[in-house]
Design an enzyme around this catalytic site. Sequence first.
Site, PDB file in Angstrom:
ATOM      1  N   LYS A   1      83.641  36.275  67.835  1.00  0.00           N
ATOM      2  CA  LYS A   1      83.804  36.011  66.400  1.00  0.00           C
ATOM      3  C   LYS A   1      83.961  34.520  66.125  1.00  0.00           C
ATOM      4  CE  LYS A   1      88.078  36.423  64.526  1.00  0.00           C
ATOM      5  NZ  LYS A   1      88.495  35.213  63.784  1.00  0.00           N
ATOM      6  N   ASN A   2      84.807  33.864  66.915  1.00  0.00           N
ATOM      7  CA  ASN A   2      85.098  32.457  66.629  1.00  0.00           C
ATOM      8  C   ASN A   2      83.962  31.522  67.018  1.00  0.00           C
ATOM      9  OD1 ASN A   2      87.485  33.171  65.506  1.00  0.00           O
ATOM     10  ND2 ASN A   2      88.792  32.354  67.143  1.00  0.00           N
TER      11      ASN A   2
ATOM     12  N   CYS B   1      98.896  30.124  56.035  1.00  0.00           N
ATOM     13  CA  CYS B   1      98.608  31.488  56.456  1.00  0.00           C
ATOM     14  C   CYS B   1      99.790  31.954  57.275  1.00  0.00           C
ATOM     15  CB  CYS B   1      97.299  31.569  57.235  1.00  0.00           C
ATOM     16  SG  CYS B   1      97.405  30.920  58.883  1.00  0.00           S
TER      17      CYS B   1
ATOM     18  N   ARG C   1      98.723  25.140  58.738  1.00  0.00           N
ATOM     19  CA  ARG C   1      97.309  24.941  59.057  1.00  0.00           C
ATOM     20  C   ARG C   1      96.548  24.042  58.083  1.00  0.00           C
ATOM     21  NH1 ARG C   1      94.817  30.473  61.438  1.00  0.00           N
ATOM     22  NH2 ARG C   1      93.300  29.046  62.317  1.00  0.00           N
TER      23      ARG C   1
ATOM     24  N   ASP D   1      93.604  18.277  57.171  1.00  0.00           N
ATOM     25  CA  ASP D   1      93.585  16.823  56.976  1.00  0.00           C
ATOM     26  C   ASP D   1      92.715  16.093  58.001  1.00  0.00           C
ATOM     27  OD1 ASP D   1      95.622  17.794  58.754  1.00  0.00           O
ATOM     28  OD2 ASP D   1      96.466  15.781  58.857  1.00  0.00           O
TER      29      ASP D   1
ATOM     30  N   ASP E   1      95.506  32.429  70.920  1.00  0.00           N
ATOM     31  CA  ASP E   1      95.043  33.721  70.400  1.00  0.00           C
ATOM     32  C   ASP E   1      95.296  34.880  71.367  1.00  0.00           C
ATOM     33  OD1 ASP E   1      94.254  32.498  68.102  1.00  0.00           O
ATOM     34  OD2 ASP E   1      92.099  32.605  68.490  1.00  0.00           O
TER      35      ASP E   1
ATOM     36  N   ARG F   1      89.463  42.430  61.000  1.00  0.00           N
ATOM     37  CA  ARG F   1      88.919  41.067  60.876  1.00  0.00           C
ATOM     38  C   ARG F   1      88.275  40.619  62.186  1.00  0.00           C
ATOM     39  NH1 ARG F   1      92.988  36.999  60.152  1.00  0.00           N
ATOM     40  NH2 ARG F   1      91.164  35.800  60.759  1.00  0.00           N
TER      41      ARG F   1
HETATM   42  C1  UD1 Z   1      90.679  27.995  65.709  1.00  0.00           C
HETATM   43  C2  UD1 Z   1      90.479  29.483  65.860  1.00  0.00           C
HETATM   44  C3  UD1 Z   1      91.831  30.197  65.954  1.00  0.00           C
HETATM   45  C4  UD1 Z   1      92.654  29.579  67.089  1.00  0.00           C
HETATM   46  C5  UD1 Z   1      92.753  28.067  66.925  1.00  0.00           C
HETATM   47  C6  UD1 Z   1      93.447  27.396  68.096  1.00  0.00           C
HETATM   48  C7  UD1 Z   1      88.404  29.896  64.698  1.00  0.00           C
HETATM   49  C8  UD1 Z   1      87.705  30.475  63.533  1.00  0.00           C
HETATM   50  N1  UD1 Z   1      89.734  29.968  64.721  1.00  0.00           N
HETATM   51  O1  UD1 Z   1      91.375  27.777  64.489  1.00  0.00           O
HETATM   52  O2  UD1 Z   1      91.583  31.583  66.192  1.00  0.00           O
HETATM   53  O3  UD1 Z   1      93.957  30.132  67.051  1.00  0.00           O
HETATM   54  O4  UD1 Z   1      91.427  27.498  66.825  1.00  0.00           O
HETATM   55  O5  UD1 Z   1      92.798  27.694  69.293  1.00  0.00           O
HETATM   56  O6  UD1 Z   1      87.781  29.416  65.626  1.00  0.00           O
HETATM   57  N2  UD1 Z   1      95.595  21.009  62.506  1.00  0.00           N
HETATM   58  C9  UD1 Z   1      96.049  19.991  61.689  1.00  0.00           C
HETATM   59  N3  UD1 Z   1      95.132  19.377  60.870  1.00  0.00           N
HETATM   60  C10 UD1 Z   1      93.823  19.740  60.834  1.00  0.00           C
HETATM   61  C11 UD1 Z   1      93.378  20.774  61.686  1.00  0.00           C
HETATM   62  C12 UD1 Z   1      94.303  21.396  62.520  1.00  0.00           C
HETATM   63  O7  UD1 Z   1      97.229  19.645  61.689  1.00  0.00           O
HETATM   64  O8  UD1 Z   1      93.054  19.153  60.069  1.00  0.00           O
HETATM   65  C13 UD1 Z   1      96.577  21.691  63.403  1.00  0.00           C
HETATM   66  C14 UD1 Z   1      96.721  23.172  63.067  1.00  0.00           C
HETATM   67  O9  UD1 Z   1      97.658  23.399  62.025  1.00  0.00           O
HETATM   68  C15 UD1 Z   1      97.167  23.744  64.391  1.00  0.00           C
HETATM   69  C16 UD1 Z   1      96.422  22.876  65.410  1.00  0.00           C
HETATM   70  O10 UD1 Z   1      96.059  21.684  64.715  1.00  0.00           O
HETATM   71  O11 UD1 Z   1      98.554  23.595  64.559  1.00  0.00           O
HETATM   72  C17 UD1 Z   1      95.180  23.515  65.990  1.00  0.00           C
HETATM   73  O12 UD1 Z   1      94.357  23.993  64.935  1.00  0.00           O
HETATM   74  P1  UD1 Z   1      92.778  24.150  65.074  1.00  0.00           P
HETATM   75  O13 UD1 Z   1      92.387  23.932  66.495  1.00  0.00           O
HETATM   76  O14 UD1 Z   1      92.120  23.295  64.043  1.00  0.00           O
HETATM   77  O15 UD1 Z   1      92.585  25.676  64.704  1.00  0.00           O
HETATM   78  P2  UD1 Z   1      91.436  26.338  63.835  1.00  0.00           P
HETATM   79  O16 UD1 Z   1      90.152  25.637  64.057  1.00  0.00           O
HETATM   80  O17 UD1 Z   1      91.922  26.510  62.441  1.00  0.00           O
END
Ligand code: UD1
Length: 421
Positions: free
Chosen positions: A22-23, A118, A123, A126, A308, A400
């Site tokens: 999915k991801n 969420c 999350r 930025d 995950d 989901r």
């Molecule tokens: C993706 C996965 C999710 C998985 C996560 C971490 C998908 C669709 N989802 O989520 O299932 O749990 O990777 O392996 O692939 N962060 C910031 N600022 C940002 C972006 C992220 O502070 O702009 C923080 C997030 O809050 C979190 C950490 O960085 O604490 C990692 O997040 P991120 O790797 O971006 O997760 P997702 O891509 O949302």
Amino acid sequence: MDRIRITGGRPLTGEIPIGGAKNAALPLMAASLLTPETLTLVNLPSVADIHAMANLLAELGVKTEKDADARSIAMTGDAVSETTAPYDIVRKMRASVLVLGPLLARFGKARVSLPGGCAIGTRPVDLHLKALEQMGATIELAGGYIDAHVDGRLKGAHILFPSITVGGTENILMAAALAEGETVIANAAREPEVTDLACCLQAMGAQITGIGSDTLHVTGVDALKSATHNIVPDRIETGTYAVAAAITGGDVLLKHAEMASNEAVFGHLMRAGVDVTETDDGIRIARKNGRIRGVDVMTEPYPGFPTDMQAQFMALLTLAEGASMITESIFENRFMHVPELLRMGADINVHGASAIVRGVKKLSGAPVMATDLRASVSLVLAGLAADGVTEVNRVYHLDRGYECIEQKLAACGAEIERVPE
Ligand code: UD1
């Protein structure tokens, strides 16, 4: 709302087919916005998040043709007419933010609802936005929306992510593929889903080196073309069913599963006393002798132990011999399953980002519910091993990300059914 009812205590035996990730599929689908030609994805999982992404793309004007038998989707972006991802879709699926990079790169503008918080934490996005600004985009936040535009094309830039972000790396990788000049993405996420996206972009004509490493070099091209791409097997679905086999003392072949993308999870399973064997068509998981042994787990970006899989592993360790410490280093609020596992008889103490799990001899079935996908499935796993009946509410979280979960488990002997409301 539907519930899943499980009568626990049956060892799982048989085969479980593992679907496409999915991801990986979500960013790959967003990549269809980068070209007027057709992108075909094969091995597409049929889960609610994928349907939501297909709806979003259709709303933007991408023509989508699904072939259920071939499990494929053909997406053609030659008539994209809309560049707004509305609140109603984004609030249901955060990964909608992955359309931001592609829309901005190809059309010079994008308006995407801010995903907001969420269940597992705040999350923010930025890091995605700062990187796009470095590439020349002007970004305003107003009315709950990200409003982004660029005059002409995005420009290549040196992006150093201060912390690892999977979605951020994917958004910038897609944007950079059509930007002017070279982009370096340093401290990039190395998750197999990022690698799968990079390989698909290459097949579409993108120039990317460093794939699989933490530094990606992208030389932008004027246009991308059509491609057909096979989505990687879902390593989280694999890990989840591996735990299902282990927690029930079963013996299950996970068909099409891969070892390489799952070394951290399989390593921990082996240390806990579970047999993990690679076969010609998948991976066999068996626990025949004795109880699970306690192991410590710390979630980390790939190749570390995936966040995950944290909830599922906690369910397993509630029944281990001895104590385990589970530390969650990615999300600040990802122990929502703990109070529900306690209601089933687990012994868990949370201290900040760590949880001490002291193994108990048995869990007992109970009505439970969870607020996110992986927490929900951890309760299903606990229910498979518990004495008596467990009812997991809010099944839409499971839908989901897990395709036909009750059928896959029932085919291996689990007593599990969906109870419609
Ligand atoms: C993706 C996965 C999710 C998985 C996560 C971490 C998908 C669709 N989802 O989520 O299932 O749990 O990777 O392996 O692939 N962060 C910031 N600022 C940002 C972006 C992220 O502070 O702009 C923080 C997030 O809050 C979190 C950490 O960085 O604490 C990692 O997040 P991120 O790797 O971006 O997760 P997702 O891509 O949302």
